[in-house]
Structures are given as C-alpha cells and as structure tokens.
Enzyme design. Structure first.
Site, short mmCIF file in Angstrom:
data_model
loop_
_atom_site.label_atom_id
_atom_site.label_comp_id
_atom_site.label_asym_id
_atom_site.label_seq_id
_atom_site.Cartn_x
_atom_site.Cartn_y
_atom_site.Cartn_z
N ILE A 59 1.06 -1.18 0.11
CA ILE A 59 -0.25 -0.16 -0.26
C ILE A 59 0.94 1.27 -0.54
CG2 ILE A 59 -2.27 -0.69 1.17
CD1 ILE A 59 -1.33 0.07 3.55
N ALA A 82 -2.30 -3.41 7.81
CA ALA A 82 -1.66 -3.12 8.98
C ALA A 82 -0.80 -3.73 9.26
CB ALA A 82 -2.47 -2.62 9.58
N THR A 133 -8.93 -0.05 15.50
CA THR A 133 -8.80 -0.61 16.94
C THR A 133 -9.17 -0.34 17.88
OG1 THR A 133 -7.33 -1.66 18.25
CG2 THR A 133 -6.19 -0.61 16.93
N ASP A 134 -9.16 -0.77 18.61
CA ASP A 134 -9.63 -0.10 19.98
C ASP A 134 -8.98 0.63 20.92
OD1 ASP A 134 -9.61 -2.68 21.21
OD2 ASP A 134 -11.13 -2.63 22.10
N GLU A 135 -7.80 -0.28 20.35
CA GLU A 135 -6.07 0.27 21.31
C GLU A 135 -6.16 1.17 20.92
OE1 GLU A 135 -3.41 -2.32 21.38
OE2 GLU A 135 -4.69 -4.46 20.28
N TYR A 166 2.55 0.08 17.99
CA TYR A 166 0.86 -0.21 16.92
C TYR A 166 -0.28 0.80 16.69
CZ TYR A 166 -3.47 -2.84 16.18
OH TYR A 166 -4.52 -3.02 15.47
N ALA A 168 -0.66 3.65 18.26
CA ALA A 168 -0.32 5.40 17.87
C ALA A 168 -0.34 5.34 16.45
CB ALA A 168 1.24 5.73 18.22
N LYS A 170 -1.51 3.30 14.71
CA LYS A 170 -3.49 3.14 14.20
C LYS A 170 -4.40 5.19 14.27
CE LYS A 170 -4.91 0.42 12.52
NZ LYS A 170 -5.52 -0.19 11.24
N ILE A 222 2.65 -16.18 30.23
CA ILE A 222 1.32 -15.04 31.10
C ILE A 222 1.88 -13.70 30.68
CG2 ILE A 222 -0.93 -14.60 32.64
CD1 ILE A 222 -1.56 -16.60 31.03
N ASP A 295 5.53 -8.03 32.13
CA ASP A 295 4.75 -7.63 31.71
C ASP A 295 5.63 -6.76 30.35
OD1 ASP A 295 2.63 -7.04 31.10
OD2 ASP A 295 1.81 -5.95 33.12
N PRO A 297 5.41 -4.10 27.98
CA PRO A 297 6.59 -2.61 28.28
C PRO A 297 4.85 -1.57 27.96
CG PRO A 297 8.17 -3.66 27.26
CD PRO A 297 7.12 -4.31 27.22
N HIS A 299 1.81 -1.82 28.77
CA HIS A 299 1.02 -2.62 28.54
C HIS A 299 -1.14 -2.11 29.42
CE1 HIS A 299 -0.26 -6.51 28.32
NE2 HIS A 299 -1.28 -6.19 27.46
#
Ligand code: NAD
Length: 357
Positions: A59, A82, A133-135, A166, A168, A170, A222, A295, A297, A299
């Site tokens: 694209i 994407a 995305t909802d993110e 990611y 940011a 989007k 996890i 975790d 970073p 998150h």
C-alpha cells in the site's frame, strides 16, 4: 459491487473476503503485500471463485495502487492492511509507521485521485472504509483499582490516548482518514474493534499461541499478573459487522464493534486449558504449563467496547458467545496443525517478542 480489500490475506481480511464471496453477489480484489502475516492459504475456500482476484501490492507503492484502481474500477475500499502485533511494534516501530501511517496516506491519495475522476453517480456511491482498533483509545479503569470500573466503556467519542507504537500508528491513520473526509469530502467511514479471535489467527497472538504451546508441552506465557482485560469478538462476527458498515454505514461516521465479552487474559488461558483437557487429555492439566513472565512495556490494563451504536443503527449483533467461539477456535487449531506449521515457516518459533526498550 466490486470491493477492494487491503490486507485480505491476513486474519481478519481473509474472514471478510470469505464472508463476501460466500454470502453476497459482490466481487473482491484482494490487495496484499504478503508479509509474514499474510497467507493466501487462508483463502483457499474462495480462491478459485471468478468473483475473487489477488494483487500482491504494497500500500506504500503509489504507482501500483494507481494501476490497480485503473484496472479494477472498485466501488468501495475496505482497508485492513496493517502491521498489527503490539509486541513487534515495541521491537521495531519503523514498519508500523511506514505501513500504518505512510501506507494509509498513500492509499487515501490514490483512492481520492481515482474517486475524483468517477462519474457523478459512482462518485456519490463510493465508500472508503478504514478498519481500526479500540487500542487507539488507550486504557480504561480496571476493577482491581476502581469499584465502578466496568461502567466505563469506549464509545465513538472517547478521546484518543494510544499507548503503544502500534496503537499510535493506527490512531494516526484514523486521523488521516477523518481529515480526508473533512478537507476533501472524501467519503470515509471508520470502525474501531476490540480483540478478535478465531481460525487463521497468526500464532504470535495470545489465543493461538497458547493452544499450540499447550499441545507441544511448552510454557504458556502470562504477561505480568495476567489480569489485563480484553473484550473478545469472534472474527466472523467482526467480518459481518464490517461488511454491514461498508455497505450500509453512514458516510463520515465511526462505529465501535465489540463482543460484550470482557475477560482477563489469565481466564482466557485457563478456559483454553479446560477445553484441551477435555478434547486432548493428558496425564496432567495443560494449566500446569502456565508460566508468568515480565509484563509488556506500556501494557494497557483494560479495553471494553460500547457497541450500542452499530447494534441500534445497523442491527448488528455478535452471533457467537465467548464459549461457543472459543470452542470452535480450539477445534480449528486441532484440525489445522499443518497450516500452523506452514505459516510459521522457520522464521518465527513463538519466541517472546516486545521486551526491548
Ligand atoms: P494481520 O496482521 O493478520 O494481517 C495484516 C495483513 O496486511 C497481512 O495479510 C499482511 O500481508 C498485509 N499487509 C501488511 N503490510 C502491508 C502493506 N504495506 N501493503 C499491503 N498489505 C500489507 O492483521 P489482522 O489481525 O487481520 O488485522 C487487520 C486489521 O484490523 C488491521 O488494520 C488491524 O489494525 C485491525 N484490527 C485488528 C484487531 C485484532 O484483534 N486482530 C482488532 C481490531 C482491529
């Protein structure tokens, strides 16, 4: 209609194409670069249909985009291409800036040039549907910190506050799409959806990774305490919602799409283990493979969608519950282990990503 779908060889894009070819009279041009995440095998069920065509195009390549528009003369675009994995965006943001921002800009400009030259009737019917995305909204309050946390949901007017490279990237692409509507009158629509799961999901994402690691006797990682909450939606429910928005949504509008399935990551992993314990029993429960790791970073702790607008205005509702959808998903991975082997292709072995600072 002739619909140009970008990213149609990926997880959600391929579900959209399978839905359109199977359930409508429309034709599809699948425009995809075929990165590690794109696999034409996801489209074997429809690949021979005369209403389906494939173009391997980036694209970011304006010349090739112009050629494709001229050759196929689409009536609508559904833009899914994407870079999509948060962990990879932490290790290497450049590709995310390039594809998600520069690529969306390049596609918008190629599409706008094409649209400008259409006759009045086709011009007014044309749609550019940007899939996001909802993110982009960032974090919601978490029940362990706030008693009334679950009353807070993302709506279409929630302010953007992305946390990862990611999200940011989007968010940036959403802003470009909105600006092209406002400045040029270019007929766009945006959807922001919660976490998807289902068949053909690349094994770097939580649900397929856990299924495959469990079956191979590997640790089930996890992140942190595993109490991060996501609102899970079965991918075929998302595909139906996207087609509805592309064909019946109102130009200029945003629609949030979600499954009303808020689950903590740990609960998701334990549910997968329970399903596998029944379907592929071993001496011990798969849950014994659960391993806590550092975790991610930055998150985000909780995402949850208020999907009432698309439900009320377009009559969409998810058909799968989390239990039915997850049962189908686990079974799909049990039945399609060769697909899993092939898409991983030696270059990725489900190693930990996204710890770099
Ligand atoms: P995916 O990573 O499975 O697929 C992405 C597809 O885009 C691949 O086929 C890849 O080859 C293609 N692609 C990547 N860069 C390209 C480029 N420069 N030019 C052309 N094609 C390119 O992603 P997905 O999970 O199917 O997500 C699709 C879209 O939906 C993305 O825009 C994502 O942000 C959005 N989204 C995903 C989720 C989710 O839970 N997966 C949720 C909400 C929104």
């Amino acid at each position: 209609m002739k619909i140009l779908v970008t990213g149609g060889a990926g997880f959600i894009g391929s579900a959209v194409i399978r839905h359109i070819i199977t359930n409508t009279q429309d034709s599809v041009i699948n425009l995809d670069k075929l990165t590690y995440a794109g696999n034409l095998e996801n489209l074997l069920a429809v690949g021979e249909d005369p209403r389906y065509a494939f173009e391997q195009v980036d694209i970011c390549n304006r010349t090739e985009l112009d050629r494709v528009f001229k050759q196929y003369q689409p009536d609508a675009i559904m833009h899914l291409a994407a870079e999509s994995h948060v962990d990879r965006s932490i290790d290497g943001p450049a590709e995310f800036i390039q594809t998600n921002i520069v690529g969306t800009y390049t596609l918008l400009e190629a599409a706008r040039t094409y649209w400008n030259a259409l006759d009045v009737e086709r011009k007014s019917a044309f749609r550019f549907h940007h899939i996001s995305t909802d993110e982009v909204y960032g974090d919601l309050p978490h029940p362990s910190d706030q008693a009334n946390a679950t009353e807070h949901l993302f709506t279409e007017t929630t302010a953007y506050q992305p946390s990862s490279p990611y999200s940011a990237s989007k968010a940036s692409s959403d802003h470009l799409v909105r600006a092209w509507l406002r400045t040029y009158g270019f007929p766009t629509l945006i959807t922001n959806c919660s976490n998807n799961y289902g068949p053909y999901h690349f094994p770097e994402k939580l649900i397929p990774l856990v299924i495959l690691n469990a079956l191979e006797g590997k640790p089930l990682p996890i992140y942190g305490k595993g109490d991060q909450i996501r609102d899970w939606l079965y991918v075929e429910d998302h595909a139906r919602a996207l087609y509805l928005v592309a064909t019946q949504g109102k130009v200029g509008e945003t629609y949030n799409i979600g499954g009303h399935n808020e689950k903590q990551n740990l609960e998701v992993v334990q549910t997968i283990c329970n399903i596998l314990d029944k379907r592929v029993p071993t001496k011990t429960s798969y849950a014994e493979q659960i391993t806590y790791v550092a975790d991610r970073p930055g998150h985000d702790r909780r995402y949850a969608i208020d999907a009432s607008k698309i439900e009320q205005e377009l009559g969409w509702k998810p058909q799968e519950t989390f239990e039915s959808g997850l049962g189908k998903t686990v079974q799909w991975y049990l039945d399609n282990q060769q697909w899993c082997q092939r898409v991983q292709d030696g270059s990725y072995q489900r190693e930990r990503l996204g710890v770099a600072y």
